[in-house]
Scaffold this motif. Sequence first.
Motif, PDB file in Angstrom:
ATOM      1  N   VAL A 149       0.837  -1.201   0.000  1.00  0.00           N
ATOM      2  CA  VAL A 149       0.000   0.000   0.000  1.00  0.00           C
ATOM      3  C   VAL A 149       0.873   1.252   0.000  1.00  0.00           C
ATOM      4  CG1 VAL A 149      -1.635   1.344   1.377  1.00  0.00           C
ATOM      5  CG2 VAL A 149      -1.991  -1.112   1.071  1.00  0.00           C
TER       6      VAL A 149
ATOM      7  N   LEU B 143       1.103   4.190  -2.912  1.00  0.00           N
ATOM      8  CA  LEU B 143       0.894   5.618  -2.658  1.00  0.00           C
ATOM      9  C   LEU B 143       2.076   6.450  -3.148  1.00  0.00           C
ATOM     10  CD1 LEU B 143      -0.635   5.674   0.953  1.00  0.00           C
ATOM     11  CD2 LEU B 143      -1.773   6.332  -1.168  1.00  0.00           C
TER      12      LEU B 143
ATOM     13  N   ARG C 250       2.000   7.160  -6.917  1.00  0.00           N
ATOM     14  CA  ARG C 250       0.834   7.825  -7.476  1.00  0.00           C
ATOM     15  C   ARG C 250       1.109   9.311  -7.676  1.00  0.00           C
ATOM     16  NH1 ARG C 250      -3.342   5.745  -9.735  1.00  0.00           N
ATOM     17  NH2 ARG C 250      -4.706   7.293  -8.786  1.00  0.00           N
TER      18      ARG C 250
ATOM     19  N   CYS D  88      -4.253   8.664  -3.128  1.00  0.00           N
ATOM     20  CA  CYS D  88      -5.090   7.693  -3.844  1.00  0.00           C
ATOM     21  C   CYS D  88      -6.413   7.528  -3.116  1.00  0.00           C
ATOM     22  CB  CYS D  88      -4.374   6.346  -3.931  1.00  0.00           C
ATOM     23  SG  CYS D  88      -5.285   5.085  -4.835  1.00  0.00           S
TER      24      CYS D  88
ATOM     25  N   ARG E 169      -9.589   5.846  -1.409  1.00  0.00           N
ATOM     26  CA  ARG E 169      -9.673   4.595  -0.662  1.00  0.00           C
ATOM     27  C   ARG E 169     -10.261   3.488  -1.511  1.00  0.00           C
ATOM     28  NH1 ARG E 169     -13.599   4.323   4.445  1.00  0.00           N
ATOM     29  NH2 ARG E 169     -15.080   4.617   2.728  1.00  0.00           N
TER      30      ARG E 169
ATOM     31  N   LEU F 167      -7.729   1.809  -3.702  1.00  0.00           N
ATOM     32  CA  LEU F 167      -6.857   0.906  -2.938  1.00  0.00           C
ATOM     33  C   LEU F 167      -7.567  -0.413  -2.656  1.00  0.00           C
ATOM     34  CD1 LEU F 167      -5.223   3.386  -0.396  1.00  0.00           C
ATOM     35  CD2 LEU F 167      -4.071   2.175  -2.247  1.00  0.00           C
TER      36      LEU F 167
ATOM     37  N   GLU G  86      -7.701  -2.462  -5.814  1.00  0.00           N
ATOM     38  CA  GLU G  86      -6.408  -2.955  -6.251  1.00  0.00           C
ATOM     39  C   GLU G  86      -5.923  -4.128  -5.405  1.00  0.00           C
ATOM     40  OE1 GLU G  86      -3.343  -3.685  -8.404  1.00  0.00           O
ATOM     41  OE2 GLU G  86      -4.548  -1.927  -8.953  1.00  0.00           O
TER      42      GLU G  86
ATOM     43  N   LEU H 287      -7.724  -2.823   4.963  1.00  0.00           N
ATOM     44  CA  LEU H 287      -6.967  -1.623   4.613  1.00  0.00           C
ATOM     45  C   LEU H 287      -6.610  -0.825   5.861  1.00  0.00           C
ATOM     46  CD1 LEU H 287      -5.789   0.411   2.626  1.00  0.00           C
ATOM     47  CD2 LEU H 287      -8.106   1.357   2.331  1.00  0.00           C
TER      48      LEU H 287
END
Length: 568
Positions: free
Chosen positions: A353, A357, A360, A365, A367, A370, A373, A387
């Motif tokens: 994660v 970030l 990006r 990014c 939520r 995420l 993905e 998460l």
Amino acid sequence: MLDASGYTVISGPVGSYLAERLAAAIASRNRWNGCVWLRRPQRNLRSLDAALAEACAKRWRADTHPTDDPRRRLERALLGSPEGAVVVVEVTDLTTAIGRLMTGLRPLASDRGVRLVVVAEGLRLPVVRFAPDALVAPAALGGVDGLAARVGLLASAPVAARRLTRLAERRPAVATDLLDAAAVWPHDVLLGALAGRTRTLERVTAALLDLCTPAQRSALETCATTGYWHPQLDTGVVRAADLRPWLVPLEESWSWVRPIWLAPLRRALARRGPSPVVARPAAAGPGSPDDRRLRPPDDRRSRSTGDQGSRSSEDQGSRWTGRGVVEVRLFGGFEVRVDGVVVDFPGRRGRSVLRFLLTRPDRRCPRDQLLEEFWPDVDGRAARNRLQVAVSGLRSALRSATNDHVIEYASGEYRIAPAVRVRTDVEEFEEALGAARSAGRPDVALSAYHQAIDLYRGDFAADVPYESWTLLPRESLRLRYLDALDAAGRIALRTGRIDDCVVTAHRVLEVDPCREDAHRLLMRCYARQGRPHQARRQYELCRRLLAATLSVEPAPETTALYRSIRPR
């Protein structure tokens, strides 16, 4: 070395590491598949015939009859040898039996295109002639006492002396390395490492690495990656002579990490983690960014003191000191440092994660993206919970290095806090490429290209090769890395730095063996060096690789270059 007709005998003094260097040469020519390597055969001619026949038959799956005498079996095995085969006999003592065997096999080997090589590493003694084309020096087994006499430390340590004597009987070059190390390191530490019963190389490396300065450890990290060292890679703090026993002299001021030391060195460095960065004030002249001309053979460098020497001390301060400075390594393995402190992340998903970030735009990014993905097959509540757990673990790990809030959540998106200064090696890589393309002078462009090349310490996100979002940036960055190598090689060729160009082209082929422009670059370099036979052999290698891998022929440009290079 492998082009001589008949058979060749290669000899040198103890510590010249001929066997390993020959093995590297055979590997670089892609000959291992057809190589038979017989180590330390008995002196009796019949036993030598039998051992070599068995090795050749097994290696090449030759059809031999068990009732045949050893010489007949050996001849049958040679008849089944592949194209470009190499037979190496590594000996500690040259005898007439070996000479008779090699002389007798020459006609058949010549007909089959087989290269016969005898390797003898010993002291320089009067030469012995076995055949008209083979001038050799016999090995010496009585050199152990002479080696031990070089230093006085063994008289007070009989256990270490016996251990070194036994080691010298099996590996005289390693004994030479250890005795050379005695001139660099405290005797008591070296003796303590030698006194054990097993794993001598591991113990010596671990004991001496504890005594290394941060600059020496950083230099050894480079050596463990590249396998080579040169004074121009030095920061002015470390000398090649200070890195014994791992480094041994090669030629033209190069030093070499002998393969037998490489694995223990890498394991010891991995256990201790990355070394601190050693800054060096910027200076003009040799060693400055515009003078970084040499690159070691097959060099694939990690962060080193030489790399840091190309940046000014002011730049080092902006990146490594102060509050809230985050440096991120995205090439190769993932690593985060906050104010110079390495952060240890407990979970793999949290690292993924954070890496996502950092790559990006604006380092933010939503939520939902995420969740899609990393948890596409998990229902909404469970995915959000996972998460939150991952981000909580990240924040906890970062809190151990800084009290600043590095990761924030606002307006439905996660982001890296704008107040936190972040630098990634990918950004530095792109900046160096931009500087190289806009440079007005070849030497400045070459220095910038080398800075970018040095930053590429492995593929992007190499530790998570199966995360789908990493595929496109990984391939894009790999192509830009190859283009940087190609551009650096062409500049080196235009400015007459032929050796640098050869090294750079080999690095391209390590990543993409079918890249024809790199093969052509090598062909031009070899032609410039007066080695047209090597240039033509490079073309043959290119042709075979393209046929085996892509089922295509070389491009007309490559073939035209091949035809223009005339043998001497």
